[in-house]
Motif scaffolding. Structure first.
Motif, PDB file in Angstrom:
ATOM      1  N   ILE A  96       0.806  -1.224   0.000  1.00 35.46           N
ATOM      2  CA  ILE A  96       0.000   0.000   0.000  1.00 35.46           C
ATOM      3  C   ILE A  96       0.839   1.274   0.000  1.00 35.46           C
ATOM      4  CG2 ILE A  96      -2.002  -1.096   1.048  1.00 35.46           C
ATOM      5  CD1 ILE A  96      -1.185   0.200   3.737  1.00 35.46           C
ATOM      6  N   GLN A  97       2.145   1.125  -0.023  1.00 38.00           N
ATOM      7  CA  GLN A  97       3.002   2.303  -0.049  1.00 38.00           C
ATOM      8  C   GLN A  97       3.114   2.833  -1.468  1.00 38.00           C
ATOM      9  OE1 GLN A  97       6.527   0.667   1.759  1.00 38.00           O
ATOM     10  NE2 GLN A  97       6.073   1.652   3.706  1.00 38.00           N
ATOM     11  N   THR A  98       3.129   4.137  -1.585  1.00 43.60           N
ATOM     12  CA  THR A  98       3.329   4.792  -2.868  1.00 43.60           C
ATOM     13  C   THR A  98       4.825   4.870  -3.114  1.00 43.60           C
ATOM     14  OG1 THR A  98       1.345   6.102  -2.525  1.00 43.60           O
ATOM     15  CG2 THR A  98       2.887   6.898  -4.183  1.00 43.60           C
ATOM     16  N   LYS A  99       5.216   4.505  -4.317  1.00 48.31           N
ATOM     17  CA  LYS A  99       6.638   4.521  -4.668  1.00 48.31           C
ATOM     18  C   LYS A  99       7.071   5.943  -4.970  1.00 48.31           C
ATOM     19  CE  LYS A  99       6.752  -0.081  -4.996  1.00 48.31           C
ATOM     20  NZ  LYS A  99       5.619  -0.508  -4.265  1.00 48.31           N
ATOM     21  N   LYS A 100       8.308   6.277  -4.588  1.00 49.01           N
ATOM     22  CA  LYS A 100       8.832   7.617  -4.835  1.00 49.01           C
ATOM     23  C   LYS A 100       9.383   7.750  -6.254  1.00 49.01           C
ATOM     24  CE  LYS A 100       9.880   8.936  -0.166  1.00 49.01           C
ATOM     25  NZ  LYS A 100       9.783  10.245   0.314  1.00 49.01           N
ATOM     26  N   ARG A 101       9.717   6.619  -6.875  1.00 47.14           N
ATOM     27  CA  ARG A 101      10.207   6.670  -8.256  1.00 47.14           C
ATOM     28  C   ARG A 101       9.697   5.455  -9.004  1.00 47.14           C
ATOM     29  NH1 ARG A 101      16.474   4.838  -7.972  1.00 47.14           N
ATOM     30  NH2 ARG A 101      16.197   3.345  -6.321  1.00 47.14           N
ATOM     31  N   ASN A 102       9.822   5.495 -10.313  1.00 41.97           N
ATOM     32  CA  ASN A 102       9.322   4.410 -11.136  1.00 41.97           C
ATOM     33  C   ASN A 102      10.116   3.129 -10.924  1.00 41.97           C
ATOM     34  OD1 ASN A 102       7.388   6.044 -12.263  1.00 41.97           O
ATOM     35  ND2 ASN A 102       8.637   6.565 -14.040  1.00 41.97           N
TER      36      ASN A 102
END
Length: 184
Positions: free
Chosen positions: A56-62
């Motif tokens: 459920i964490q949003t990634k900081k980069r692709n």
């Protein structure tokens, strides 16, 4: 860290736990402040169940995925009929759209390439190349079904040049590769 910028990961985890462990309904969670749509919340619940907090964490980069990984996902979809959304969730790929794009490229025969933003073929200095060499590079690229990147590496020219030459060759033939600079 916010997930979908509406809730922090901690807040979202708490809502999920209230839903799973305490039996709260989606509607009750909304009354308590949940700001996600039903479908997004359900996806987050399933990702949490499968991957814990990392789901459920949003990634900081692709993310970057290898060609082999992409191929295995596409084959799993084609051979086993596993739905795209399920594959994205299973492998914790943030968007099922990403998997759909891999499948589209694969079925169009484009192949699944691994691109890194800074490999040397993208930043390589150009070297002087004759028209005959350009034609050889383009024909090798097209005849051997090589990617622009593979061709650039093989012939030690820049990716941008290979791309440009192939496009010109497809449109104008070998005459499109004549260097017209300085000609009036």
């Amino acid at each position: 860290m916010r997930s979908y910028s509406k809730h922090t990961v901690e807040e979202l985890e708490r809502y999920i736990q209230m839903y799973l462990d305490e039996g709260w309904s989606y509607r009750e969670l909304c009354e308590k402040g949940l700001l996600l749509s039903d479908s997004i919340f359900n996806d987050k619940v399933l990702r949490y169940q499968e991957h814990g907090l990392t789901g459920i964490q949003t990634k900081k980069r692709n993310n970057r995925y290898s060609k082999e990984f992409k191929d295995s996902i596409v084959k799993e979809h084609i051979e086993q009929g596993i739905p795209v959304i399920q594959l994205a969730r299973k492998y914790n790929i943030p968007s099922d759209y990403t998997v759909r794009e891999w499948i589209i490229k694969y079925t169009k025969g484009e192949g699944l390439k691994t691109y890194s933003p800074y490999p040397e073929v993208y930043t390589m200095k150009s070297r002087k190349v004759t028209q005959e060499e350009k034609i050889e590079v383009v024909q090798a690229c097209l005849a051997n079904n090589l990617s622009y990147k593979e061709t650039a590496e093989k012939y030690r020219v820049s990716y941008n040049n290979v791309y440009s030459w192939v496009q010109k060759y497809k449109t104008h033939g070998s005459e499109g590769l004549v260097d017209g600079r300085g000609v009036y």
